[in-house]
Design an enzyme around this catalytic site. Structure first.
Site, PDB file in Angstrom:
ATOM      1  N   GLU A 161      -7.797  -4.980  -0.237  1.00 51.61           N
ATOM      2  CA  GLU A 161      -8.374  -5.747  -1.339  1.00 51.61           C
ATOM      3  C   GLU A 161      -8.462  -7.244  -1.036  1.00 51.61           C
ATOM      4  O   GLU A 161      -9.364  -7.931  -1.505  1.00 51.61           O
ATOM      5  CB  GLU A 161      -7.549  -5.565  -2.623  1.00 51.61           C
ATOM      6  CG  GLU A 161      -7.314  -4.129  -3.023  1.00 51.61           C
ATOM      7  CD  GLU A 161      -8.519  -3.491  -3.680  1.00 51.61           C
ATOM      8  OE1 GLU A 161      -9.602  -4.081  -3.611  1.00 51.61           O
ATOM      9  OE2 GLU A 161      -8.365  -2.401  -4.238  1.00 51.61           O
ATOM     10  N   HIS A 193       0.850  -1.194   0.000  1.00 54.19           N
ATOM     11  CA  HIS A 193       0.000   0.000   0.000  1.00 54.19           C
ATOM     12  C   HIS A 193       0.879   1.234   0.000  1.00 54.19           C
ATOM     13  O   HIS A 193       1.949   1.232   0.619  1.00 54.19           O
ATOM     14  CB  HIS A 193      -0.917  -0.001   1.237  1.00 54.19           C
ATOM     15  CG  HIS A 193      -2.071   0.937   1.109  1.00 54.19           C
ATOM     16  ND1 HIS A 193      -1.984   2.267   1.435  1.00 54.19           N
ATOM     17  CD2 HIS A 193      -3.342   0.737   0.681  1.00 54.19           C
ATOM     18  CE1 HIS A 193      -3.151   2.839   1.221  1.00 54.19           C
ATOM     19  NE2 HIS A 193      -3.998   1.937   0.755  1.00 54.19           N
TER      20      HIS A 193
HETATM   21  N1  COA Z   1       3.993  -7.747  -4.667  1.00 57.37           N
HETATM   22  C1  COA Z   1       5.308  -7.773  -4.939  1.00 57.37           C
HETATM   23  N2  COA Z   1       6.105  -6.696  -4.850  1.00 57.37           N
HETATM   24  C2  COA Z   1       5.538  -5.545  -4.487  1.00 57.37           C
HETATM   25  C3  COA Z   1       4.173  -5.450  -4.188  1.00 57.37           C
HETATM   26  C4  COA Z   1       3.383  -6.609  -4.293  1.00 57.37           C
HETATM   27  N3  COA Z   1       2.090  -6.591  -4.028  1.00 57.37           N
HETATM   28  N4  COA Z   1       3.884  -4.171  -3.864  1.00 57.37           N
HETATM   29  C5  COA Z   1       5.021  -3.492  -3.965  1.00 57.37           C
HETATM   30  N5  COA Z   1       6.025  -4.308  -4.338  1.00 57.37           N
HETATM   31  C6  COA Z   1       7.431  -3.983  -4.511  1.00 57.37           C
HETATM   32  C7  COA Z   1       7.668  -3.218  -5.815  1.00 57.37           C
HETATM   33  O1  COA Z   1       7.921  -4.126  -6.864  1.00 57.37           O
HETATM   34  C8  COA Z   1       8.866  -2.397  -5.469  1.00 57.37           C
HETATM   35  O2  COA Z   1       9.996  -3.218  -5.493  1.00 57.37           O
HETATM   36  P1  COA Z   1      11.396  -2.658  -6.037  1.00 57.37           P
HETATM   37  O3  COA Z   1      11.730  -1.472  -5.226  1.00 57.37           O
HETATM   38  O4  COA Z   1      12.319  -3.813  -5.857  1.00 57.37           O
HETATM   39  O5  COA Z   1      11.151  -2.287  -7.470  1.00 57.37           O
HETATM   40  C9  COA Z   1       8.600  -2.023  -4.011  1.00 57.37           C
HETATM   41  O6  COA Z   1       7.790  -3.061  -3.467  1.00 57.37           O
HETATM   42  C10 COA Z   1       7.888  -0.697  -3.825  1.00 57.37           C
HETATM   43  O7  COA Z   1       6.821  -0.660  -4.719  1.00 57.37           O
HETATM   44  P2  COA Z   1       6.061   0.682  -5.151  1.00 57.37           P
HETATM   45  O8  COA Z   1       5.378   0.435  -6.449  1.00 57.37           O
HETATM   46  O9  COA Z   1       6.974   1.857  -5.060  1.00 57.37           O
HETATM   47  O10 COA Z   1       5.027   0.818  -4.037  1.00 57.37           O
HETATM   48  P3  COA Z   1       3.760   1.739  -4.135  1.00 57.37           P
HETATM   49  O11 COA Z   1       3.586   2.319  -2.794  1.00 57.37           O
HETATM   50  O12 COA Z   1       3.814   2.676  -5.246  1.00 57.37           O
HETATM   51  O13 COA Z   1       2.651   0.671  -4.511  1.00 57.37           O
HETATM   52  C11 COA Z   1       0.742  -0.604  -4.638  1.00 57.37           C
HETATM   53  C12 COA Z   1       1.516   0.454  -3.845  1.00 57.37           C
HETATM   54  C13 COA Z   1      -0.576  -0.882  -3.926  1.00 57.37           C
HETATM   55  C14 COA Z   1       0.433  -0.078  -6.041  1.00 57.37           C
HETATM   56  C15 COA Z   1       1.563  -1.900  -4.726  1.00 57.37           C
HETATM   57  O14 COA Z   1       1.888  -2.368  -3.447  1.00 57.37           O
HETATM   58  C16 COA Z   1       0.903  -2.996  -5.564  1.00 57.37           C
HETATM   59  O15 COA Z   1       0.997  -2.992  -6.783  1.00 57.37           O
HETATM   60  N6  COA Z   1       0.171  -3.965  -4.888  1.00 57.37           N
HETATM   61  C17 COA Z   1      -0.502  -5.012  -5.593  1.00 57.37           C
HETATM   62  C18 COA Z   1      -1.823  -4.526  -6.157  1.00 57.37           C
HETATM   63  C19 COA Z   1      -2.859  -4.290  -5.075  1.00 57.37           C
HETATM   64  O16 COA Z   1      -3.043  -5.091  -4.178  1.00 57.37           O
HETATM   65  N7  COA Z   1      -3.544  -3.141  -5.201  1.00 57.37           N
HETATM   66  C20 COA Z   1      -4.570  -2.743  -4.277  1.00 57.37           C
HETATM   67  C21 COA Z   1      -4.073  -1.652  -3.363  1.00 57.37           C
HETATM   68  S1  COA Z   1      -5.246  -1.216  -2.117  1.00 57.37           S
END
Ligand code: COA
Length: 388
Positions: free
Chosen positions: A319, A261
């Protein structure tokens, strides 16, 4: 945060405080969500949806008379005008996704009401009352079935389930849905809430604000995809396969749906509340084996995420257990995002009213990054703007 210290530009407005609200507070470090002064865990699993709406809109818990009054107001407005049902029927003919149909219908939701009846208070009730009717009617039309008229005797959550299925739901299902709707009712200045505030701040109308918010929620980066989280649990099938399945996904560089998140760096408090609600629902009225499997998948996923992404604090988000809870309520995945809107619309309306009270237009600045000092007189003749 991506900032440019020279001119204050903040990409995505991350961390920028753009509104004051008494509706909800999100603390991502401590994993806390406060709704009008109360901890989420305290009010979401106990209050009826009507009582929760009253709390948000009036900043205090209602008396039983006030709950009955809100119930009657909502029941009064639930039925859709025939022209709106025709519109949904047209959308169903081309099998438009449910969120598209909701966006179309939201803009026409006050079609049958004279302008003189449309003060903001009435419109709030109309929107809150009719959005579940639109979602349920459209779902049935898509299935080739006739919409079911709302039952004024049923509460908001019970009536939504009734309009979907034609059966009056049992108490466990009503409680499960009320806990879900209460849990997602508001969440700080998320994208759709911000959209609603921007629109209403121009002194536009509440229907426009809520239609815009639905448009923002429709995007997969916001309305989210609890569907894929559920698909993952089904694909794993049995707890013994979780480790190999999830490890393979992470080794392939894929993201695990339902985890991580932007704001929460500990377990999303909504996941906690929804997990408990799903457990109660499945224990009373469902497949407990699925709940147990989901728990095993969650435990394995969090452990592997710590191994593959150390220091990232990737925890279960809202989610994951939304998917499980709504599935337990027999809602198909196509209805997950529209059902989110059924709850969140109360938060949008509350924010819109707050924004109107500030009387302040939302009008941020932009940073110009285009060219400067170009000379029109010396423009290349071949690129003349004149039509020949
Ligand atoms: N599974 C695997 N790796 C994940 C992850 C997940 N669910 N969520 C984040 N990461 C990893 C990213 O790949 C990144 O790794 P890196 O630095 O080695 O490249 C790191 O964690 C940070 O990710 P980032 O995209 O900067 O985090 P964010 O704060 O922008 O992303 C989300 C938040 C929710 C978009 C992200 O966690 C995600 O895509 N989750 C899965 C989709 C989901 O459940 N969405 C509903 C959200 S309520």
């Amino acid at each position: 945060m991506t900032t440019n210290p020279n001119n204050g530009f903040v990409s995505g407005l991350e961390g920028v405080v753009a509104a004051q609200t008494r509706l909800s507070h999100v603390d991502g470090q401590r994993g806390e969500l406060i709704l009008a002064g109360y901890a989420l865990e305290e009010v979401a699993p106990t209050l009826s949806f009507e009582a929760m709406v009253h709390l948000l809109w009036h900043d205090r818990l209602p008396t039983s008379v006030e709950v009955i009054h809100l119930h009657s107001e909502l029941a009064r407005w639930r039925a859709l005008p025939p022209a709106l049902l025709d519109l949904l029927q047209s959308a169903a003919r081309t099998n438009r996704p449910a969120m598209d149909a909701l966006r179309m219908a939201a803009g026409a939701i006050d079609l049958d009401l004279p302008a003189s009846a449309l003060d903001d208070g009435t419109l709030g009730h109309v929107l809150l009352a009719r959005i579940p009717t639109v979602v349920a009617a459209y779902w049935r039309l898509q299935q080739g079935a006739a919409p079911i008229a709302p039952d004024p005797a049923l509460g908001h959550a019970a009536n939504y389930l009734y309009m979907l299925t034609g059966s009056v739901p049992n108490a466990a299902r009503v409680r499960g849905l009320e806990t879900y709707l209460n849990t997602v009712i508001d969440h700080g200045l998320n994208a759709s809430t911000f959209t609603a505030r921007v629109i209403i701040a121009t002194h536009s109308d509440l229907v426009s604000a809520i239609t815009g918010a639905i448009g923002a929620l429709k995007g997969p980066l916001h309305g989210g995809a609890p569907g894929p989280a559920l698909d993952m649990v089904f694909a794993i099938g049995e707890a013994a396969r979780a480790e190999a399945y999830l490890r393979a996904k992470l080794e392939a560089g894929e993201r695990l749906m339902g985890f991580g998140h932007r704001i929460y760096k500990v377990r999303d408090p909504r996941a906690e509340v929804l997990a408990a609600a799903a457990r109660d629902l499945y224990a009373a009225d469902g497949d407990m084996a699925l709940y147990t499997l989901a728990g095993a998948v969650e435990e394995t996923a969090v452990r592997l995420l710590a191994e593959f992404k150390p220091g990232r604090n990737l925890q279960t988000n809202v989610e994951f257990y939304t998917a499980l809870l709504l599935h337990g309520l027999a809602l198909p995945t196509d209805l997950f995002a529209p059902t989110f809107a059924v709850g969140r619309v109360a938060g949008w309306i509350g924010h819109a009213w707050e924004q109107i009270a500030t009387g302040r237009l939302i009008r941020p600045a932009s940073q110009y990054i285009g060219a400067r000092g170009r000379s029109y007189e010396h423009a290349d003749a071949d690129r003349s703007h004149a039509l020949s």
